[in-house]
Design a protein around this motif. Sequence first.
Motif, PDB file in Angstrom:
ATOM      1  N   ASP A 103     -58.394   6.567  12.143  1.00 40.36           N
ATOM      2  CA  ASP A 103     -57.287   6.949  11.385  1.00 40.36           C
ATOM      3  C   ASP A 103     -57.497   8.077  10.384  1.00 40.36           C
ATOM      4  OD1 ASP A 103     -55.879   4.768  11.985  1.00 40.36           O
ATOM      5  OD2 ASP A 103     -56.284   3.479  10.290  1.00 40.36           O
ATOM      6  N   ASP A 104     -58.819   8.359   9.986  1.00 35.72           N
ATOM      7  CA  ASP A 104     -59.163   9.600   9.184  1.00 35.72           C
ATOM      8  C   ASP A 104     -59.158  10.797  10.289  1.00 35.72           C
ATOM      9  OD1 ASP A 104     -59.651   7.865   7.064  1.00 35.72           O
ATOM     10  OD2 ASP A 104     -61.968   7.917   7.190  1.00 35.72           O
ATOM     11  N   TRP A 105     -59.638  10.649  11.482  1.00 32.58           N
ATOM     12  CA  TRP A 105     -59.306  11.650  12.212  1.00 32.58           C
ATOM     13  C   TRP A 105     -57.836  12.160  12.620  1.00 32.58           C
ATOM     14  CZ3 TRP A 105     -62.971  15.188  12.745  1.00 32.58           C
ATOM     15  CH2 TRP A 105     -64.154  14.961  12.926  1.00 32.58           C
ATOM     16  N   GLU A 106     -56.996  11.081  12.748  1.00 37.09           N
ATOM     17  CA  GLU A 106     -55.580  11.247  13.303  1.00 37.09           C
ATOM     18  C   GLU A 106     -54.856  11.930  12.254  1.00 37.09           C
ATOM     19  OE1 GLU A 106     -54.686   7.558  15.448  1.00 37.09           O
ATOM     20  OE2 GLU A 106     -55.732   8.450  17.234  1.00 37.09           O
ATOM     21  N   THR A 107     -55.245  11.591  11.040  1.00 36.19           N
ATOM     22  CA  THR A 107     -54.416  11.930   9.686  1.00 36.19           C
ATOM     23  C   THR A 107     -54.778  13.519   9.451  1.00 36.19           C
ATOM     24  OG1 THR A 107     -54.729   9.951   8.478  1.00 36.19           O
ATOM     25  CG2 THR A 107     -54.267  11.755   7.106  1.00 36.19           C
ATOM     26  N   ILE A 108     -55.978  13.939   9.734  1.00 38.86           N
ATOM     27  CA  ILE A 108     -56.356  15.597   9.587  1.00 38.86           C
ATOM     28  C   ILE A 108     -56.095  16.264  10.637  1.00 38.86           C
ATOM     29  CG2 ILE A 108     -58.110  14.947   7.640  1.00 38.86           C
ATOM     30  CD1 ILE A 108     -60.145  15.751   9.638  1.00 38.86           C
ATOM     31  N   MET A 109     -55.950  15.559  11.906  1.00 34.28           N
ATOM     32  CA  MET A 109     -55.727  16.374  13.344  1.00 34.28           C
ATOM     33  C   MET A 109     -54.465  15.616  14.069  1.00 34.28           C
ATOM     34  SD  MET A 109     -59.757  17.270  14.428  1.00 34.28           S
ATOM     35  CE  MET A 109     -60.609  18.201  13.662  1.00 34.28           C
ATOM     36  N   PRO A 110     -53.343  15.466  13.430  1.00 32.24           N
ATOM     37  CA  PRO A 110     -52.370  14.958  14.029  1.00 32.24           C
ATOM     38  C   PRO A 110     -52.095  15.189  15.580  1.00 32.24           C
ATOM     39  CG  PRO A 110     -51.485  16.227  12.477  1.00 32.24           C
ATOM     40  CD  PRO A 110     -53.077  16.208  12.259  1.00 32.24           C
ATOM     41  N   PRO A 111     -51.513  14.713  16.305  1.00 35.90           N
ATOM     42  CA  PRO A 111     -51.212  14.750  17.665  1.00 35.90           C
ATOM     43  C   PRO A 111     -50.526  16.307  18.020  1.00 35.90           C
ATOM     44  CG  PRO A 111     -50.786  12.566  17.435  1.00 35.90           C
ATOM     45  CD  PRO A 111     -50.865  13.036  15.920  1.00 35.90           C
ATOM     46  N   ASP A 112     -49.871  16.749  17.397  1.00 32.60           N
ATOM     47  CA  ASP A 112     -49.175  18.035  17.271  1.00 32.60           C
ATOM     48  C   ASP A 112     -49.653  19.172  16.837  1.00 32.60           C
ATOM     49  OD1 ASP A 112     -48.727  17.208  14.887  1.00 32.60           O
ATOM     50  OD2 ASP A 112     -46.655  17.664  14.732  1.00 32.60           O
ATOM     51  N   SER A 113     -51.194  19.129  16.245  1.00 31.51           N
ATOM     52  CA  SER A 113     -51.896  20.139  15.678  1.00 31.51           C
ATOM     53  C   SER A 113     -52.961  20.689  16.936  1.00 31.51           C
ATOM     54  CB  SER A 113     -52.575  19.570  14.492  1.00 31.51           C
ATOM     55  OG  SER A 113     -53.839  18.774  14.906  1.00 31.51           O
ATOM     56  N   GLU A 114     -53.257  21.848  16.640  1.00 35.33           N
ATOM     57  CA  GLU A 114     -54.120  22.621  17.629  1.00 35.33           C
ATOM     58  C   GLU A 114     -55.317  21.892  17.420  1.00 35.33           C
ATOM     59  OE1 GLU A 114     -55.586  26.799  15.622  1.00 35.33           O
ATOM     60  OE2 GLU A 114     -53.626  26.437  16.314  1.00 35.33           O
ATOM     61  N   ASP A 115     -55.922  21.535  16.404  1.00 36.18           N
ATOM     62  CA  ASP A 115     -57.198  20.931  16.116  1.00 36.18           C
ATOM     63  C   ASP A 115     -57.237  19.572  16.874  1.00 36.18           C
ATOM     64  OD1 ASP A 115     -58.456  22.556  14.061  1.00 36.18           O
ATOM     65  OD2 ASP A 115     -56.874  21.794  12.773  1.00 36.18           O
ATOM     66  N   ASN A 116     -56.169  19.027  17.262  1.00 41.43           N
ATOM     67  CA  ASN A 116     -56.197  17.766  17.857  1.00 41.43           C
ATOM     68  C   ASN A 116     -56.815  17.816  19.371  1.00 41.43           C
ATOM     69  OD1 ASN A 116     -54.527  15.547  20.018  1.00 41.43           O
ATOM     70  ND2 ASN A 116     -54.879  14.819  17.628  1.00 41.43           N
ATOM     71  N   ALA A 117     -56.547  19.204  19.909  1.00 45.56           N
ATOM     72  CA  ALA A 117     -57.089  19.386  21.328  1.00 45.56           C
ATOM     73  C   ALA A 117     -58.858  19.311  21.252  1.00 45.56           C
ATOM     74  CB  ALA A 117     -56.731  20.854  21.822  1.00 45.56           C
ATOM     75  N   LEU A 118     -59.399  19.870  20.202  1.00 50.14           N
ATOM     76  CA  LEU A 118     -60.684  19.548  19.909  1.00 50.14           C
ATOM     77  C   LEU A 118     -61.256  18.272  19.874  1.00 50.14           C
ATOM     78  CD1 LEU A 118     -63.404  20.879  19.261  1.00 50.14           C
ATOM     79  CD2 LEU A 118     -62.896  21.026  16.933  1.00 50.14           C
ATOM     80  N   LEU A 119     -60.554  17.566  19.096  1.00 52.85           N
ATOM     81  CA  LEU A 119     -60.743  16.178  18.833  1.00 52.85           C
ATOM     82  C   LEU A 119     -60.484  15.242  20.336  1.00 52.85           C
ATOM     83  CD1 LEU A 119     -61.280  13.435  17.167  1.00 52.85           C
ATOM     84  CD2 LEU A 119     -58.833  13.476  16.842  1.00 52.85           C
ATOM     85  N   GLY A 120     -59.543  15.667  20.992  1.00 49.04           N
ATOM     86  CA  GLY A 120     -59.295  15.083  22.176  1.00 49.04           C
ATOM     87  C   GLY A 120     -60.264  15.545  23.236  1.00 49.04           C
ATOM     88  N   GLY A 121     -60.776  16.671  23.350  1.00 49.59           N
ATOM     89  CA  GLY A 121     -61.897  17.442  24.257  1.00 49.59           C
ATOM     90  C   GLY A 121     -63.201  16.374  24.008  1.00 49.59           C
ATOM     91  N   VAL A 122     -63.510  16.110  22.624  1.00 48.40           N
ATOM     92  CA  VAL A 122     -64.853  15.475  22.462  1.00 48.40           C
ATOM     93  C   VAL A 122     -64.412  14.140  22.865  1.00 48.40           C
ATOM     94  CG1 VAL A 122     -66.299  14.843  20.454  1.00 48.40           C
ATOM     95  CG2 VAL A 122     -65.278  17.184  20.477  1.00 48.40           C
ATOM     96  N   LEU A 123     -63.442  13.432  22.484  1.00 45.48           N
ATOM     97  CA  LEU A 123     -63.577  11.905  22.917  1.00 45.48           C
ATOM     98  C   LEU A 123     -63.347  11.837  24.470  1.00 45.48           C
ATOM     99  CD1 LEU A 123     -60.866  10.767  20.093  1.00 45.48           C
ATOM    100  CD2 LEU A 123     -63.203  10.331  20.334  1.00 45.48           C
ATOM    101  N   LEU A 124     -62.489  12.828  25.082  1.00 42.66           N
ATOM    102  CA  LEU A 124     -62.627  12.686  26.640  1.00 42.66           C
ATOM    103  C   LEU A 124     -63.834  12.849  27.163  1.00 42.66           C
ATOM    104  CD1 LEU A 124     -61.235  12.475  29.209  1.00 42.66           C
ATOM    105  CD2 LEU A 124     -60.595  14.982  29.028  1.00 42.66           C
ATOM    106  N   SER A 125     -64.605  13.623  26.522  1.00 39.28           N
ATOM    107  CA  SER A 125     -66.185  14.016  27.091  1.00 39.28           C
ATOM    108  C   SER A 125     -67.064  12.846  27.134  1.00 39.28           C
ATOM    109  CB  SER A 125     -66.606  15.091  26.344  1.00 39.28           C
ATOM    110  OG  SER A 125     -65.921  16.501  26.585  1.00 39.28           O
ATOM    111  N   PHE A 126     -67.027  12.246  25.805  1.00 40.00           N
ATOM    112  CA  PHE A 126     -67.778  11.069  25.565  1.00 40.00           C
ATOM    113  C   PHE A 126     -67.484   9.854  26.457  1.00 40.00           C
ATOM    114  CE2 PHE A 126     -69.241  12.860  21.502  1.00 40.00           C
ATOM    115  CZ  PHE A 126     -70.621  12.681  21.898  1.00 40.00           C
ATOM    116  N   SER A 127     -65.940   9.798  26.675  1.00 41.76           N
ATOM    117  CA  SER A 127     -65.347   8.719  27.565  1.00 41.76           C
ATOM    118  C   SER A 127     -65.908   8.919  29.110  1.00 41.76           C
ATOM    119  CB  SER A 127     -63.956   8.706  27.488  1.00 41.76           C
ATOM    120  OG  SER A 127     -63.483   8.399  26.201  1.00 41.76           O
ATOM    121  N   LEU A 128     -65.831  10.161  29.858  1.00 44.22           N
ATOM    122  CA  LEU A 128     -66.508  10.350  31.030  1.00 44.22           C
ATOM    123  C   LEU A 128     -67.700  10.260  31.162  1.00 44.22           C
ATOM    124  CD1 LEU A 128     -64.716  13.905  31.531  1.00 44.22           C
ATOM    125  CD2 LEU A 128     -64.056  11.983  32.545  1.00 44.22           C
TER     126      LEU A 128
END
Length: 191
Positions: free
Chosen positions: A119-144
């Motif tokens: 929730d903290d991450w999604e609040t400061i890096m909402p889905p429509d923000s450019e920072d969300n791509a960084l968050l998504g990239g990190v999470l995708l990498s760990f998932s892979l």
Amino acid sequence: MPSQLSTILQNSQLAEQLLSESQTRGFVTAMAAAPHLIDPTEWLAFMWGGEETSPFENHDDLETYAKAIIEIWNEARAALFESSWQWPDGCALDDSQIVTEATSNFCEGMLQGWQLARDDWETIMPPDSEDNALLGGVLLSFSLLFDPETALEALKEQNADALAQFEEIFNAIPVMLCGLTQRGAQLVAAQ
């Protein structure tokens, strides 16, 4: 010299009830990277499955364990902010398994820890923000890296050189995670 955590996990009864060392390091690293500090009293019980009662026979053993966890948190937090964080010992690529068991377990712990700070991450890096791509990239990498067999199939379907992709992802994670942690702190400070 074995870490304090390794020594504690040598007790087979505790080892059965606690997250493994790699899972613990992943979980604690996720807590250290979180944009808002989350008091360890709020998440320490996740180390033994969230049960109300800890698996330790006495308070001193619990205190020793908590100190080991805080030490890992302090080291990870400092390294993330100094851009010097590296994969823990044992985490590596593996020719036959793609990644070592320690890497997969670290990623599993990291993803579990992320859920607490989500929730903290999604609040400061909402889905429509450019920072969300960084968050998504990190999470995708760990998932892979947590589930490389599934990821390998998906990469093969795209005709990618899958093993080279895993090496790139594995090698990029330290820089990405440090950057994400620092960006999260900047966004919180700017609020």
